[in-house]
Design a protein around this motif. Structure first.
Motif, PDB file in Angstrom:
ATOM      1  N   ARG A 190      -7.611   6.864  -3.563  1.00 11.89           N
ATOM      2  CA  ARG A 190      -7.072   5.847  -3.553  1.00 11.89           C
ATOM      3  C   ARG A 190      -5.735   5.454  -3.099  1.00 11.89           C
ATOM      4  O   ARG A 190      -5.307   4.535  -2.558  1.00 11.89           O
ATOM      5  CB  ARG A 190      -7.092   4.954  -4.979  1.00 11.89           C
ATOM      6  N   ILE A 191      -4.800   6.415  -3.363  1.00 13.46           N
ATOM      7  CA  ILE A 191      -3.432   6.477  -2.945  1.00 13.46           C
ATOM      8  C   ILE A 191      -3.215   6.625  -1.470  1.00 13.46           C
ATOM      9  O   ILE A 191      -2.498   6.118  -0.915  1.00 13.46           O
ATOM     10  CB  ILE A 191      -2.638   7.470  -3.874  1.00 13.46           C
ATOM     11  N   ILE A 192      -4.137   7.573  -0.803  1.00 13.29           N
ATOM     12  CA  ILE A 192      -4.265   7.714   0.494  1.00 13.29           C
ATOM     13  C   ILE A 192      -4.422   6.475   1.158  1.00 13.29           C
ATOM     14  O   ILE A 192      -3.990   5.930   2.395  1.00 13.29           O
ATOM     15  CB  ILE A 192      -4.955   8.863   1.174  1.00 13.29           C
ATOM     16  N   MET A 193      -5.513   5.793   0.618  1.00 12.03           N
ATOM     17  CA  MET A 193      -6.031   4.530   1.372  1.00 12.03           C
ATOM     18  C   MET A 193      -4.762   3.542   1.206  1.00 12.03           C
ATOM     19  O   MET A 193      -4.602   2.615   2.014  1.00 12.03           O
ATOM     20  CB  MET A 193      -7.159   4.114   0.472  1.00 12.03           C
ATOM     21  N   GLY A 194      -3.976   3.441  -0.009  1.00 12.35           N
ATOM     22  CA  GLY A 194      -3.203   2.633  -0.138  1.00 12.35           C
ATOM     23  C   GLY A 194      -1.818   2.742   1.042  1.00 12.35           C
ATOM     24  O   GLY A 194      -1.347   1.790   1.465  1.00 12.35           O
ATOM     25  N   THR A 195      -1.723   4.076   1.268  1.00  9.53           N
ATOM     26  CA  THR A 195      -0.435   4.520   2.224  1.00  9.53           C
ATOM     27  C   THR A 195      -1.289   4.189   3.851  1.00  9.53           C
ATOM     28  O   THR A 195      -0.392   3.446   4.419  1.00  9.53           O
ATOM     29  CB  THR A 195      -0.399   6.048   2.004  1.00  9.53           C
ATOM     30  N   LEU A 196      -2.503   4.594   3.898  1.00 17.48           N
ATOM     31  CA  LEU A 196      -3.083   4.014   5.373  1.00 17.48           C
ATOM     32  C   LEU A 196      -2.842   2.412   5.514  1.00 17.48           C
ATOM     33  O   LEU A 196      -2.671   2.153   6.718  1.00 17.48           O
ATOM     34  CB  LEU A 196      -4.244   4.611   5.531  1.00 17.48           C
ATOM     35  N   LEU A 197      -3.164   1.890   4.395  1.00 16.24           N
ATOM     36  CA  LEU A 197      -3.292   0.489   4.804  1.00 16.24           C
ATOM     37  C   LEU A 197      -1.659  -0.103   4.800  1.00 16.24           C
ATOM     38  O   LEU A 197      -1.504  -1.317   5.610  1.00 16.24           O
ATOM     39  CB  LEU A 197      -4.032  -0.407   3.631  1.00 16.24           C
ATOM     40  N   GLU A 198      -0.786   0.378   4.208  1.00 16.01           N
ATOM     41  CA  GLU A 198       0.458  -0.165   4.330  1.00 16.01           C
ATOM     42  C   GLU A 198       1.039   0.347   5.838  1.00 16.01           C
ATOM     43  O   GLU A 198       1.993  -0.248   6.315  1.00 16.01           O
ATOM     44  CB  GLU A 198       1.316   0.518   3.047  1.00 16.01           C
ATOM     45  N   ILE A 199       0.720   1.606   6.247  1.00 14.46           N
ATOM     46  CA  ILE A 199       0.879   1.683   7.659  1.00 14.46           C
ATOM     47  C   ILE A 199       0.248   0.757   8.621  1.00 14.46           C
ATOM     48  O   ILE A 199       0.856   0.533   9.507  1.00 14.46           O
ATOM     49  CB  ILE A 199       0.473   3.193   7.750  1.00 14.46           C
ATOM     50  N   GLY A 200      -0.837   0.432   8.478  1.00 15.53           N
ATOM     51  CA  GLY A 200      -1.683  -0.542   9.060  1.00 15.53           C
ATOM     52  C   GLY A 200      -1.212  -1.843   9.107  1.00 15.53           C
ATOM     53  O   GLY A 200      -1.356  -2.470  10.229  1.00 15.53           O
ATOM     54  N   THR A 201      -0.459  -2.364   8.066  1.00 16.88           N
ATOM     55  CA  THR A 201       0.195  -3.645   8.119  1.00 16.88           C
ATOM     56  C   THR A 201       1.574  -3.631   8.342  1.00 16.88           C
ATOM     57  O   THR A 201       2.243  -4.618   8.611  1.00 16.88           O
ATOM     58  CB  THR A 201      -0.069  -4.120   6.646  1.00 16.88           C
ATOM     59  N   GLY A 202       2.151  -2.217   8.586  1.00 15.79           N
ATOM     60  CA  GLY A 202       3.532  -2.177   9.066  1.00 15.79           C
ATOM     61  C   GLY A 202       4.411  -2.201   8.065  1.00 15.79           C
ATOM     62  O   GLY A 202       5.740  -2.070   8.427  1.00 15.79           O
ATOM     63  N   LYS A 203       4.074  -1.841   6.780  1.00 14.25           N
ATOM     64  CA  LYS A 203       5.068  -1.813   5.710  1.00 14.25           C
ATOM     65  C   LYS A 203       5.541  -0.298   5.729  1.00 14.25           C
ATOM     66  O   LYS A 203       6.804  -0.218   5.193  1.00 14.25           O
ATOM     67  CB  LYS A 203       4.330  -2.375   4.453  1.00 14.25           C
TER      68      LYS A 203
END
Length: 246
Positions: A198-211
């Motif tokens: 779940r933490i890796i997913m949160g990190t990947l999504l924040e990379i994907g949205t440019g955060k």
């Protein structure tokens, strides 16, 4: 005494997770143990391959228990699925050697995480996916996935505080598949730390949205600081697909 292995499918929406708590009626383990005790007339305790958090689902959780019952495997399967709630299903019952242990003998696991990536939310998949309205940069996320594959110390991608146990794990595969608005992330590894997926997913999504930049992956492996990683995504998008044994 017989050693019985169960393969279990469940929708975790109504439950506090796998592990039996004081109020065992709200956990997957507690529900299954209650029916097994009723079935065998013995006080049954089951050993799961690992815990899943409240709200997490499973297609292939594994557990084992010891019993003196003379029921056939087919009779056990029928009894369990007759009396368990409809959101918990036993898909397979197997007789195992005495030394088989669902947790200690596990050699790997596969998880899936589902993201509904659309400005418009979904009614039908809302309990089984996480809604992300912003567009995702799949090129950057795939680049980040490549950095995560391999053997690393994943303490910075976990909810663990301090532990004497090793936090080194190996991710064999981390893939992203998109089918219209649904994005399917697959994690295959030798084991996963608490809330690691779940933490890796949160990190990947924040990379994907440019955060976050893709380089944040290297930084977290180097400094091992959880606060540098992304948010912990909700559990309802997570599925335990399979548990592997030699």
């Amino acid at each position: 005494m017989r050693n019985i292995k169960l393969t279990i499918e469940y929708d975790g929406k109504r439950y506090l997770g796998w592990q039996r708590l004081g109020d065992s009626g709200k956990t997957i383990q507690g529900k299954i143990e209650s029916i097994l005790t009723q079935m065998t007339g013995e006080k049954i305790e089951i050993i799961g391959s690992g815990r899943t958090d409240g709200g997490t689902h499973a297609r292939g959780q594994v557990a084992n228990f010891k019993t003196d019952s003379t029921m056939t495997r087919e009779e056990m399967l029928h009894f369990l699925n007759q009396f368990l709630p409809r959101d918990i299903v036993i898909t397979r019952v197997e007789e195992m050697p005495e030394r088989f242990h669902a947790r200690y003998n596990c050699t790997g696991k596969q998880y899936s995480y589902y993201v509904w990536n659309s400005p418009i939310p979904t009614a039908l998949e809302r309990n089984h996916s996480f809604h992300v309205a912003q567009p995702l940069d799949f090129e950057k996320m795939n680049e980040a996935c490549k950095k995560l594959i391999g053997t690393h110390d994943f303490i910075g991608f976990s909810a663990l505080k301090k532990t004497k146990k090793s936090t080194v794990r190996t991710i064999h595969e981390l893939t992203i598949q998109q089918e219209e608005s649904m994005v399917h992330f697959t994690f295959l590894g030798d084991g996963f730390l608490h809330k690691m997926v779940r933490i890796i997913m949160g990190t990947l999504l924040e990379i994907g949205t440019g955060k976050l930049p893709v380089t944040i992956i290297d930084e977290i492996f180097e400094n091992k600081v959880r606060a540098n990683a992304g948010e912990t995504v909700p559990s309802h998008g997570l599925f335990l697909d399979a548990v592997f044994y030699e």
